[in-house]
Design a protein around this motif. Structure first.
Motif, PDB file in Angstrom:
ATOM      1  N   THR A  30      10.710  50.255 111.740  1.00 54.41           N
ATOM      2  CA  THR A  30      10.148  48.961 112.113  1.00 54.41           C
ATOM      3  C   THR A  30      10.502  47.921 111.061  1.00 54.41           C
ATOM      4  OG1 THR A  30       8.050  49.460 111.025  1.00 54.41           O
ATOM      5  CG2 THR A  30       8.208  49.987 113.366  1.00 54.41           C
ATOM      6  N   CYS A  31      10.450  46.672 111.478  1.00 47.30           N
ATOM      7  CA  CYS A  31      10.670  45.548 110.565  1.00 47.30           C
ATOM      8  C   CYS A  31       9.516  45.511 109.566  1.00 47.30           C
ATOM      9  CB  CYS A  31      10.721  44.254 111.383  1.00 47.30           C
ATOM     10  SG  CYS A  31      10.747  42.756 110.383  1.00 47.30           S
ATOM     11  N   GLU A  32       9.830  45.309 108.318  1.00 48.66           N
ATOM     12  CA  GLU A  32       8.785  45.276 107.300  1.00 48.66           C
ATOM     13  C   GLU A  32       8.004  43.968 107.310  1.00 48.66           C
ATOM     14  OE1 GLU A  32       9.947  46.650 103.470  1.00 48.66           O
ATOM     15  OE2 GLU A  32      10.876  48.451 104.298  1.00 48.66           O
ATOM     16  N   PHE A  33       8.510  42.951 107.991  1.00 47.39           N
ATOM     17  CA  PHE A  33       7.799  41.668 108.060  1.00 47.39           C
ATOM     18  C   PHE A  33       6.838  41.629 109.235  1.00 47.39           C
ATOM     19  CE2 PHE A  33       7.251  37.208 109.102  1.00 47.39           C
ATOM     20  CZ  PHE A  33       6.987  36.663 107.860  1.00 47.39           C
ATOM     21  N   CYS A  34       7.320  42.008 110.439  1.00 48.26           N
ATOM     22  CA  CYS A  34       6.495  41.846 111.642  1.00 48.26           C
ATOM     23  C   CYS A  34       6.162  43.157 112.335  1.00 48.26           C
ATOM     24  CB  CYS A  34       7.177  40.906 112.623  1.00 48.26           C
ATOM     25  SG  CYS A  34       8.637  41.598 113.421  1.00 48.26           S
ATOM     26  N   ASP A  35       6.660  44.267 111.849  1.00 48.35           N
ATOM     27  CA  ASP A  35       6.382  45.595 112.391  1.00 48.35           C
ATOM     28  C   ASP A  35       6.995  45.835 113.772  1.00 48.35           C
ATOM     29  OD1 ASP A  35       5.327  48.010 111.544  1.00 48.35           O
ATOM     30  OD2 ASP A  35       3.528  47.775 112.763  1.00 48.35           O
ATOM     31  N   ALA A  36       7.966  45.023 114.175  1.00 48.49           N
ATOM     32  CA  ALA A  36       8.667  45.236 115.448  1.00 48.49           C
ATOM     33  C   ALA A  36       9.675  46.372 115.276  1.00 48.49           C
ATOM     34  CB  ALA A  36       9.390  43.968 115.886  1.00 48.49           C
ATOM     35  N   PHE A  51      20.891  48.267 113.873  1.00 47.46           N
ATOM     36  CA  PHE A  51      20.521  46.993 113.253  1.00 47.46           C
ATOM     37  C   PHE A  51      20.268  47.191 111.765  1.00 47.46           C
ATOM     38  CE2 PHE A  51      17.515  43.897 111.698  1.00 47.46           C
ATOM     39  CZ  PHE A  51      18.062  42.701 112.146  1.00 47.46           C
ATOM     40  N   ARG A  52      19.517  48.233 111.416  1.00 51.52           N
ATOM     41  CA  ARG A  52      19.220  48.482 110.009  1.00 51.52           C
ATOM     42  C   ARG A  52      20.481  48.780 109.218  1.00 51.52           C
ATOM     43  NH1 ARG A  52      15.579  51.998 112.377  1.00 51.52           N
ATOM     44  NH2 ARG A  52      16.500  53.744 111.261  1.00 51.52           N
ATOM     45  N   THR A  69      18.928  46.631 104.311  1.00 54.27           N
ATOM     46  CA  THR A  69      19.189  46.902 102.904  1.00 54.27           C
ATOM     47  C   THR A  69      20.113  48.107 102.755  1.00 54.27           C
ATOM     48  OG1 THR A  69      17.284  48.369 102.705  1.00 54.27           O
ATOM     49  CG2 THR A  69      16.896  46.027 102.279  1.00 54.27           C
ATOM     50  N   ALA A  70      20.496  48.395 101.534  1.00 54.29           N
ATOM     51  CA  ALA A  70      21.381  49.532 101.267  1.00 54.29           C
ATOM     52  C   ALA A  70      20.736  50.858 101.676  1.00 54.29           C
ATOM     53  CB  ALA A  70      21.759  49.570  99.790  1.00 54.29           C
ATOM     54  N   ASP A  71      19.417  50.936 101.606  1.00 55.49           N
ATOM     55  CA  ASP A  71      18.731  52.160 102.035  1.00 55.49           C
ATOM     56  C   ASP A  71      18.234  52.054 103.478  1.00 55.49           C
ATOM     57  OD1 ASP A  71      16.766  50.328 101.434  1.00 55.49           O
ATOM     58  OD2 ASP A  71      15.472  51.744 100.396  1.00 55.49           O
ATOM     59  N   ARG A  72      18.835  51.140 104.240  1.00 53.08           N
ATOM     60  CA  ARG A  72      18.645  50.992 105.691  1.00 53.08           C
ATOM     61  C   ARG A  72      17.218  50.628 106.096  1.00 53.08           C
ATOM     62  NH1 ARG A  72      22.364  56.044 107.247  1.00 53.08           N
ATOM     63  NH2 ARG A  72      24.324  55.074 106.721  1.00 53.08           N
ATOM     64  N   ARG A  73      16.641  49.675 105.386  1.00 52.88           N
ATOM     65  CA  ARG A  73      15.353  49.109 105.780  1.00 52.88           C
ATOM     66  C   ARG A  73      15.612  47.690 106.271  1.00 52.88           C
ATOM     67  NH1 ARG A  73      11.860  48.169 101.618  1.00 52.88           N
ATOM     68  NH2 ARG A  73      13.626  47.995 100.241  1.00 52.88           N
ATOM     69  N   ALA A  74      14.876  47.264 107.283  1.00 50.87           N
ATOM     70  CA  ALA A  74      14.996  45.892 107.788  1.00 50.87           C
ATOM     71  C   ALA A  74      13.812  45.086 107.268  1.00 50.87           C
ATOM     72  CB  ALA A  74      15.011  45.884 109.307  1.00 50.87           C
ATOM     73  N   LEU A  75      14.100  44.106 106.441  1.00 51.64           N
ATOM     74  CA  LEU A  75      13.037  43.267 105.896  1.00 51.64           C
ATOM     75  C   LEU A  75      12.679  42.131 106.839  1.00 51.64           C
ATOM     76  CD1 LEU A  75      14.236  43.158 102.192  1.00 51.64           C
ATOM     77  CD2 LEU A  75      12.737  44.810 103.314  1.00 51.64           C
ATOM     78  N   ARG A  76      13.578  41.755 107.733  1.00 53.46           N
ATOM     79  CA  ARG A  76      13.345  40.782 108.802  1.00 53.46           C
ATOM     80  C   ARG A  76      14.137  41.249 110.015  1.00 53.46           C
ATOM     81  NH1 ARG A  76      11.288  35.708 106.746  1.00 53.46           N
ATOM     82  NH2 ARG A  76      11.083  35.109 108.908  1.00 53.46           N
ATOM     83  N   CYS A  77      13.769  40.732 111.202  1.00 46.98           N
ATOM     84  CA  CYS A  77      14.443  41.135 112.435  1.00 46.98           C
ATOM     85  C   CYS A  77      14.495  39.951 113.398  1.00 46.98           C
ATOM     86  CB  CYS A  77      13.726  42.328 113.062  1.00 46.98           C
ATOM     87  SG  CYS A  77      12.169  41.916 113.865  1.00 46.98           S
ATOM     88  N   PRO A  78      15.171  40.090 114.539  1.00 44.12           N
ATOM     89  CA  PRO A  78      15.257  38.969 115.488  1.00 44.12           C
ATOM     90  C   PRO A  78      13.911  38.543 116.073  1.00 44.12           C
ATOM     91  CG  PRO A  78      16.970  40.562 115.941  1.00 44.12           C
ATOM     92  CD  PRO A  78      16.066  41.178 114.921  1.00 44.12           C
ATOM     93  N   ARG A  99      23.133  35.674 107.594  1.00 49.33           N
ATOM     94  CA  ARG A  99      23.345  35.290 106.192  1.00 49.33           C
ATOM     95  C   ARG A  99      22.700  36.274 105.215  1.00 49.33           C
ATOM     96  NH1 ARG A  99      22.976  30.379 109.037  1.00 49.33           N
ATOM     97  NH2 ARG A  99      24.530  28.824 108.429  1.00 49.33           N
ATOM     98  N   GLY A 100      21.973  37.285 105.735  1.00 44.76           N
ATOM     99  CA  GLY A 100      21.453  38.329 104.859  1.00 44.76           C
ATOM    100  C   GLY A 100      19.948  38.412 104.718  1.00 44.76           C
ATOM    101  N   SER A 101      19.176  37.693 105.524  1.00 44.63           N
ATOM    102  CA  SER A 101      17.721  37.726 105.355  1.00 44.63           C
ATOM    103  C   SER A 101      17.131  39.100 105.656  1.00 44.63           C
ATOM    104  CB  SER A 101      17.046  36.668 106.230  1.00 44.63           C
ATOM    105  OG  SER A 101      17.199  36.969 107.608  1.00 44.63           O
TER     106      SER A 101
END
Length: 88
Positions: free
Chosen positions: A14-20, A26-27, A32-41, A51-53
């Motif tokens: 899940t996205c670490e910002f919104c839990d989607a 996508f990850r 990130t390099a360890d395949r975590r999504a800090l933001r998502c669509p 741009r890398g968010s």
């Protein structure tokens, strides 16, 4: 035959910002390099994600969570008008 790449830890789906939910692709592509999504669509715009968010980079494009009127923010995805705008 396709090669199955190892996935990140099970709790990183899940996205670490919104839990989607975010896909492994996508990850792997935007996270990130360890395949975590800090933001998502669901919580960010594609202009920022490209741009890398999603990987945690500071982006010089306005964040839809902080700037009203920007596409992509969760708060912008409110209930849709289904009666043609006749109810008030």
């Amino acid at each position: 035959m396709a090669l199955q790449l190892p996935d990140a830890d099970g709790d990183c789906r899940t996205c670490e910002f919104c839990d989607a939910h975010v896909t492994p692709e996508f990850r792997r592509s935007y996270g990130t390099a360890d395949r975590r999504a800090l933001r998502c669509p669901e919580c960010d715009s594609w202009a920022r994600i490209m741009r890398g968010s999603a990987a945690g980079k500071d982006v010089d494009h306005p964040d839809p969570q902080k700037h009203d009127g920007r596409n992509g923010g969760v708060e912008l995805r409110g209930p849709k008008v289904t009666d043609g705008g006749l109810s008030r």
